[in-house]
Design a protein around this motif. Sequence first.
Motif, PDB file in Angstrom:
ATOM      1  N   VAL A 126       0.838  -1.216   0.000  1.00  0.00           N
ATOM      2  CA  VAL A 126       0.000   0.000   0.000  1.00  0.00           C
ATOM      3  C   VAL A 126       0.872   1.265   0.000  1.00  0.00           C
ATOM      4  CG1 VAL A 126      -2.091  -0.913   1.045  1.00  0.00           C
ATOM      5  CG2 VAL A 126      -0.236  -0.177   2.534  1.00  0.00           C
ATOM      6  N   PHE A 127       2.170   1.096   0.236  1.00  0.00           N
ATOM      7  CA  PHE A 127       3.029   2.271   0.410  1.00  0.00           C
ATOM      8  C   PHE A 127       3.380   2.942  -0.921  1.00  0.00           C
ATOM      9  CE2 PHE A 127       3.890  -0.883   3.754  1.00  0.00           C
ATOM     10  CZ  PHE A 127       3.297  -0.202   4.802  1.00  0.00           C
ATOM     11  N   SER A 128       3.330   2.176  -2.013  1.00  0.00           N
ATOM     12  CA  SER A 128       3.693   2.810  -3.295  1.00  0.00           C
ATOM     13  C   SER A 128       2.635   3.840  -3.694  1.00  0.00           C
ATOM     14  CB  SER A 128       3.896   1.768  -4.395  1.00  0.00           C
ATOM     15  OG  SER A 128       2.766   0.963  -4.484  1.00  0.00           O
ATOM     16  N   GLY A 129       1.352   3.539  -3.477  1.00  0.00           N
ATOM     17  CA  GLY A 129       0.284   4.496  -3.808  1.00  0.00           C
ATOM     18  C   GLY A 129       0.086   5.542  -2.729  1.00  0.00           C
ATOM     19  N   GLN A 130       0.357   5.170  -1.482  1.00  0.00           N
ATOM     20  CA  GLN A 130       0.108   6.074  -0.345  1.00  0.00           C
ATOM     21  C   GLN A 130       1.381   6.136   0.523  1.00  0.00           C
ATOM     22  OE1 GLN A 130      -3.700   3.572   0.222  1.00  0.00           O
ATOM     23  NE2 GLN A 130      -4.163   5.418   1.377  1.00  0.00           N
ATOM     24  N   PRO A 131       2.433   6.807   0.038  1.00  0.00           N
ATOM     25  CA  PRO A 131       3.728   6.781   0.748  1.00  0.00           C
ATOM     26  C   PRO A 131       3.661   7.299   2.177  1.00  0.00           C
ATOM     27  CG  PRO A 131       3.857   8.119  -1.286  1.00  0.00           C
ATOM     28  CD  PRO A 131       2.459   7.579  -1.210  1.00  0.00           C
ATOM     29  N   TYR A 132       2.708   8.198   2.481  1.00  0.00           N
ATOM     30  CA  TYR A 132       2.596   8.748   3.837  1.00  0.00           C
ATOM     31  C   TYR A 132       2.275   7.659   4.858  1.00  0.00           C
ATOM     32  CZ  TYR A 132      -2.365   8.538   2.574  1.00  0.00           C
ATOM     33  OH  TYR A 132      -3.587   8.086   2.157  1.00  0.00           O
ATOM     34  N   LEU A 133       1.723   6.523   4.405  1.00  0.00           N
ATOM     35  CA  LEU A 133       1.379   5.456   5.356  1.00  0.00           C
ATOM     36  C   LEU A 133       2.619   4.848   6.012  1.00  0.00           C
ATOM     37  CD1 LEU A 133      -1.481   3.584   3.423  1.00  0.00           C
ATOM     38  CD2 LEU A 133      -1.707   5.254   5.286  1.00  0.00           C
ATOM     39  N   ALA A 134       3.763   4.996   5.366  1.00  0.00           N
ATOM     40  CA  ALA A 134       5.003   4.409   5.913  1.00  0.00           C
ATOM     41  C   ALA A 134       5.657   5.307   6.941  1.00  0.00           C
ATOM     42  CB  ALA A 134       5.986   4.138   4.774  1.00  0.00           C
ATOM     43  N   THR A 135       5.205   6.552   7.048  1.00  0.00           N
ATOM     44  CA  THR A 135       5.970   7.521   7.845  1.00  0.00           C
ATOM     45  C   THR A 135       5.341   7.882   9.196  1.00  0.00           C
ATOM     46  OG1 THR A 135       4.878   9.368   6.753  1.00  0.00           O
ATOM     47  CG2 THR A 135       6.919   8.584   5.736  1.00  0.00           C
ATOM     48  N   GLY A 136       4.039   7.623   9.363  1.00  0.00           N
ATOM     49  CA  GLY A 136       3.368   8.026  10.605  1.00  0.00           C
ATOM     50  C   GLY A 136       3.686   7.083  11.758  1.00  0.00           C
ATOM     51  N   GLU A 158      10.865  -1.218   7.670  1.00  0.00           N
ATOM     52  CA  GLU A 158      11.021   0.018   6.886  1.00  0.00           C
ATOM     53  C   GLU A 158       9.922   1.045   7.112  1.00  0.00           C
ATOM     54  OE1 GLU A 158      11.776  -1.380   2.944  1.00  0.00           O
ATOM     55  OE2 GLU A 158      13.594  -2.377   3.691  1.00  0.00           O
ATOM     56  N   ILE A 159       8.971   0.738   7.984  1.00  0.00           N
ATOM     57  CA  ILE A 159       7.896   1.708   8.250  1.00  0.00           C
ATOM     58  C   ILE A 159       7.961   2.149   9.718  1.00  0.00           C
ATOM     59  CG2 ILE A 159       6.434   0.722   6.430  1.00  0.00           C
ATOM     60  CD1 ILE A 159       4.731  -0.496   8.704  1.00  0.00           C
ATOM     61  N   ALA A 198       1.469  -7.602   7.058  1.00  0.00           N
ATOM     62  CA  ALA A 198       2.725  -8.350   7.070  1.00  0.00           C
ATOM     63  C   ALA A 198       2.462  -9.838   6.852  1.00  0.00           C
ATOM     64  CB  ALA A 198       3.431  -8.121   8.401  1.00  0.00           C
ATOM     65  N   THR A 199       1.312 -10.143   6.228  1.00  0.00           N
ATOM     66  CA  THR A 199       0.886 -11.540   6.112  1.00  0.00           C
ATOM     67  C   THR A 199       0.945 -11.993   4.651  1.00  0.00           C
ATOM     68  OG1 THR A 199      -0.486 -11.321   8.077  1.00  0.00           O
ATOM     69  CG2 THR A 199      -1.030 -13.125   6.570  1.00  0.00           C
ATOM     70  N   LYS A 200       1.952 -12.822   4.352  1.00  0.00           N
ATOM     71  CA  LYS A 200       2.148 -13.292   2.972  1.00  0.00           C
ATOM     72  C   LYS A 200       1.388 -14.596   2.782  1.00  0.00           C
ATOM     73  CE  LYS A 200       6.743 -11.183   2.638  1.00  0.00           C
ATOM     74  NZ  LYS A 200       7.124 -10.716   3.965  1.00  0.00           N
ATOM     75  N   LEU A 201       0.417 -14.566   1.902  1.00  0.00           N
ATOM     76  CA  LEU A 201      -0.446 -15.732   1.682  1.00  0.00           C
ATOM     77  C   LEU A 201      -0.272 -16.268   0.262  1.00  0.00           C
ATOM     78  CD1 LEU A 201      -3.485 -14.133   3.469  1.00  0.00           C
ATOM     79  CD2 LEU A 201      -2.451 -16.310   4.155  1.00  0.00           C
ATOM     80  N   VAL A 202      -0.690 -17.490   0.048  1.00  0.00           N
ATOM     81  CA  VAL A 202      -0.540 -18.076  -1.289  1.00  0.00           C
ATOM     82  C   VAL A 202      -1.330 -17.264  -2.316  1.00  0.00           C
ATOM     83  CG1 VAL A 202      -2.317 -19.834  -0.834  1.00  0.00           C
ATOM     84  CG2 VAL A 202      -0.692 -20.200  -2.656  1.00  0.00           C
ATOM     85  N   THR A 203      -2.525 -16.808  -1.956  1.00  0.00           N
ATOM     86  CA  THR A 203      -3.301 -15.929  -2.831  1.00  0.00           C
ATOM     87  C   THR A 203      -3.524 -14.626  -2.073  1.00  0.00           C
ATOM     88  OG1 THR A 203      -4.462 -17.888  -3.596  1.00  0.00           O
ATOM     89  CG2 THR A 203      -5.385 -15.774  -4.257  1.00  0.00           C
ATOM     90  N   GLU A 204      -2.990 -13.538  -2.584  1.00  0.00           N
ATOM     91  CA  GLU A 204      -3.092 -12.222  -1.911  1.00  0.00           C
ATOM     92  C   GLU A 204      -4.558 -11.769  -1.898  1.00  0.00           C
ATOM     93  OE1 GLU A 204      -3.137  -9.177  -0.084  1.00  0.00           O
ATOM     94  OE2 GLU A 204      -1.064  -9.875  -0.178  1.00  0.00           O
ATOM     95  N   PRO A 205      -5.141 -11.587  -0.713  1.00  0.00           N
ATOM     96  CA  PRO A 205      -6.578 -11.261  -0.665  1.00  0.00           C
ATOM     97  C   PRO A 205      -6.923  -9.777  -0.748  1.00  0.00           C
ATOM     98  CG  PRO A 205      -5.771 -11.934   1.503  1.00  0.00           C
ATOM     99  CD  PRO A 205      -4.572 -11.824   0.615  1.00  0.00           C
TER     100      PRO A 205
END
Length: 343
Positions: A159-169, A205-206, A231-238
């Motif tokens: 989600v950080f590529s579209g909404q970079p501010y989410l990584a900084t708060g 990194e956040i 932070a949850t890597k699944l076989v099919t990204e939901p």
Amino acid sequence: MAELRGALIGCGFFAVNQMHAWRDIAGASIIAICDRDPERLKVVGDQFGITRRYTDAAALFAGESLDFVDIATTAPSHRPLVEMAARHRVPAICQKPFAPTLADAKAMVKACTDAGVPLMVHENFRWQSPIQAVRAALDSGEIGTPFFGRISFRSAYDVFSGQPYLATGKRFIIEDLGIHSLDIARFLLGDVLTITTRTARINPEIAGEDVATMLMDHKSGATSVVDCSYATKLVTEPFPQTLVEIDGSDGTIRLEQNYRLTVTGRNGTVVSDVSPPLLPWASRPWHNIQESVVAIQKHWVDCLANKTEPATSGADNLKTFALVEAAYAGAASREPVQLDALL
Ligand code: NAD
Ligand code: 89Y
């Protein structure tokens, strides 16, 4: 009724969905836009053919006669902009999160109440058609009285590529995404007495927490677990699906990945596909959220026409926002937090 004349303030990443939705809705149109960034103003103005453009919200209110304003900026500007709308007696929609603090949110509700203008928070997740299908299943009485719920959002989507501010708060997932899950829990199981919260930051990194687990006592007597993770890597990204489990006295509801809804109740089991439609302007995987934007904005137009209070009015959203504040307080103290004391 004459078409409502609206203005959009904040022409960023998400506002494009709101502009598409306004184009699809009868009874209202966006006649002016505002963004303090001239580049965003040009991109959105050119894309949607809006010629009346402002880089300053005060100039927008002074220069236009408006029936409503749609505020799609990030949280730090919400209070001044909503209060400006109230001063001009212009009904306002405000994006989530409602404000940086609950005190700000309460002041915004008061400003609009005192001015006699409607205020709706753009809390759209409960308007997603799969979530509405769960609500309809509950309302059918098929599973009896609910005693347990789980509202779950687990993903590793970037989600950080579209909404970079989410990584900084300092605050991340509860304030940004969990807020929707908490609102869905209220929508399905009612208001909350206490919340107990644990958080974690897995992505180094956040700045904020990217995992949260919340346990809630509802006034109805039901218990719910609201869990969210980026932070949850699944076989099919939901992403961006919210999964729901509800157990009732006579049956169960399960909303599983790929929008599969199973209701087991008094009349047996019914499995259905509650996938949201892919609107012509929408793109996967965001189409679920995009469709809900149309639904909530239609609801706003209906509420203005019928003079009724929006389901996610400012006053209603204080109860969702209080859950966010209570969750952060409880994560810090590791103690349960009582909601009524905050409201
Ligand atoms: P963004 O940073 O891409 O866009 C915000 C825009 O507002 C920017 O162009 C900025 O220049 C402008 N702006 C800020 N303050 C202003 C002011 N005072 N006057 C005029 N313009 C101003 O942010 P975004 O990702 O589009 O997010 C906007 C809001 O939408 C956030 O609150 C976010 O949480 C929310 N959001 C909601 C959903 C949802 O499903 N409801 C999804 C994504 C984002
Ligand atoms: O900002 C968030 C939201 O409201 O929905 C999903 C999102 O875009 C990223 O978490």
